[in-house]
Design a protein around this motif. Structure first.
Motif, short mmCIF file in Angstrom:
data_model
loop_
_atom_site.label_atom_id
_atom_site.label_comp_id
_atom_site.label_asym_id
_atom_site.label_seq_id
_atom_site.Cartn_x
_atom_site.Cartn_y
_atom_site.Cartn_z
N MET A 1 0.81 -1.13 0.06
CA MET A 1 0.13 -0.02 0.02
C MET A 1 0.89 1.36 0.03
O MET A 1 1.95 1.38 0.91
CB MET A 1 -0.94 -0.09 1.30
CG MET A 1 -1.80 1.21 1.18
SD MET A 1 -3.05 1.08 2.80
CE MET A 1 -3.93 -0.20 2.39
N LYS A 2 0.59 2.38 -0.65
CA LYS A 2 1.26 3.41 -0.86
C LYS A 2 0.99 4.38 0.33
O LYS A 2 -0.31 4.38 0.86
CB LYS A 2 1.24 4.11 -2.18
CG LYS A 2 1.52 3.30 -3.30
CD LYS A 2 1.25 4.28 -4.58
CE LYS A 2 1.28 3.39 -5.90
NZ LYS A 2 0.86 4.08 -7.12
N PHE A 21 -9.90 14.78 0.86
CA PHE A 21 -10.02 14.33 -0.41
C PHE A 21 -9.43 13.13 -0.81
O PHE A 21 -9.84 12.37 -1.59
CB PHE A 21 -9.73 15.68 -1.19
CG PHE A 21 -10.75 16.66 -1.30
CD1 PHE A 21 -11.82 16.44 -2.05
CD2 PHE A 21 -10.54 17.90 -1.04
CE1 PHE A 21 -13.06 17.23 -2.49
CE2 PHE A 21 -11.47 18.99 -1.29
CZ PHE A 21 -12.73 18.66 -1.82
N ALA A 22 -8.12 12.94 -0.39
CA ALA A 22 -7.41 11.91 -0.61
C ALA A 22 -7.91 10.77 -0.38
O ALA A 22 -7.91 9.64 -1.24
CB ALA A 22 -5.80 12.22 -0.09
N ARG A 23 -8.60 10.52 0.74
CA ARG A 23 -9.42 9.27 1.58
C ARG A 23 -10.25 8.97 0.44
O ARG A 23 -10.57 7.70 0.15
CB ARG A 23 -9.80 9.25 2.74
CG ARG A 23 -8.89 9.46 3.77
CD ARG A 23 -9.35 9.59 5.26
NE ARG A 23 -8.38 9.65 6.18
CZ ARG A 23 -7.63 9.01 6.95
NH1 ARG A 23 -7.71 7.59 6.44
NH2 ARG A 23 -6.81 9.00 7.64
N GLU A 31 -2.83 4.64 1.94
CA GLU A 31 -2.88 5.01 3.31
C GLU A 31 -2.75 6.65 3.35
O GLU A 31 -1.83 7.23 2.74
CB GLU A 31 -2.03 4.29 4.16
CG GLU A 31 -2.13 4.84 5.42
CD GLU A 31 -1.03 3.86 6.61
OE1 GLU A 31 -1.27 4.25 7.74
OE2 GLU A 31 -0.64 3.02 6.12
N VAL A 32 -3.57 7.39 3.95
CA VAL A 32 -3.44 8.72 4.03
C VAL A 32 -3.62 9.17 5.27
O VAL A 32 -4.46 8.92 5.99
CB VAL A 32 -4.84 9.29 3.18
CG1 VAL A 32 -4.71 10.74 3.13
CG2 VAL A 32 -4.74 8.58 1.71
N LEU A 70 6.16 9.58 8.41
CA LEU A 70 6.74 10.69 7.73
C LEU A 70 7.68 10.04 6.72
O LEU A 70 7.94 9.85 5.50
CB LEU A 70 7.44 11.83 8.27
CG LEU A 70 7.88 12.58 7.41
CD1 LEU A 70 7.06 13.85 6.71
CD2 LEU A 70 9.03 13.53 8.33
N ASN A 71 8.84 8.96 7.58
CA ASN A 71 9.79 8.52 6.85
C ASN A 71 9.49 6.86 6.08
O ASN A 71 10.43 6.60 5.10
CB ASN A 71 11.03 8.13 7.67
CG ASN A 71 11.59 9.25 8.31
OD1 ASN A 71 11.71 10.22 7.49
ND2 ASN A 71 12.11 9.63 9.78
N SER A 72 8.24 6.73 6.32
CA SER A 72 7.74 5.56 5.47
C SER A 72 6.77 5.81 4.30
O SER A 72 6.44 5.02 3.76
CB SER A 72 7.24 4.47 6.32
OG SER A 72 5.91 5.12 6.91
N CYS A 73 6.59 7.22 4.06
CA CYS A 73 5.67 7.49 2.91
C CYS A 73 6.52 7.47 1.60
O CYS A 73 7.48 7.41 1.54
CB CYS A 73 5.47 9.11 3.32
SG CYS A 73 4.03 9.28 4.45
N ASP A 74 5.60 7.44 0.46
CA ASP A 74 5.82 7.65 -0.77
C ASP A 74 5.92 8.93 -1.31
O ASP A 74 6.93 9.22 -1.74
CB ASP A 74 4.83 6.76 -1.71
CG ASP A 74 4.73 5.14 -1.35
OD1 ASP A 74 5.82 4.56 -1.75
OD2 ASP A 74 4.06 4.63 -0.56
N VAL A 75 4.59 9.64 -0.59
CA VAL A 75 4.89 11.13 -1.12
C VAL A 75 4.50 11.87 0.21
O VAL A 75 3.74 11.39 1.10
CB VAL A 75 3.75 11.48 -2.37
CG1 VAL A 75 3.77 12.65 -2.36
CG2 VAL A 75 3.79 10.52 -3.38
#
Length: 136
Positions: A1-2, A21-23, A31-32, A70-75
């Motif tokens: 999952m991104k 909005f992202a959800r 995951e948002v 934060l450190n495990s995010c894609d964006v």
């Protein structure tokens, strides 16, 4: 999952609307979360203008940046200069995007003027999420 993280100063308006909005728009592939460099509480006008477009963010709450997430995010998307400047460093694989949005909580004038400012930022966020190649 991104994973995507929306950050602003107080996690009360812009990042909360972006999370909502992202959800809704990105679906279960993402995951948002949202957070702030400070916590200011959820702004009721943000809740109101999001409900106008059928998105309920009333159960969201103001959070501080979680460095593990934060450190495990894609964006990571910063929504103001303050968040961009104060956001902790991230690993090189984390894409950083900056959307310089006005703070609707700083709007002055009548209630209608303030709501217009919230709606303008809301609509801008919706367009950016729908059109962002990074979030597809």
């Amino acid at each position: 999952m991104k994973r995507v993280y929306f950050l602003c100063t107080g996690n009360s308006c812009r990042s909360q609307m972006a999370e909502g909005f992202a959800r809704t728009l990105l679906g279960s592939e993402w995951e948002v979360q949202s957070a702030g460099v400070e916590t200011h509480g959820l702004n009721p006008m943000a809740v109101q203008v999001m409900s106008e477009v059928g998105i309920d963010i009333s159960n969201q709450y103001s959070k501080l940046i979680d460095t593990d997430y934060l450190n495990s995010c894609d964006v990571v998307v910063t929504l103001c200069g303050d968040a961009r400047d104060k956001c902790p460093m991230t690993p090189p694989q984390v894409k950083r995007v900056h959307w310089p949005l006005a703070d609707p909580a700083q709007a002055t004038g009548s209630e209608a003027d303030k709501l217009r400012a919230f709606r303008d930022v809301r609509d801008d966020i919706q367009q950016r999420i729908q059109n962002s190649e990074l979030l597809k």
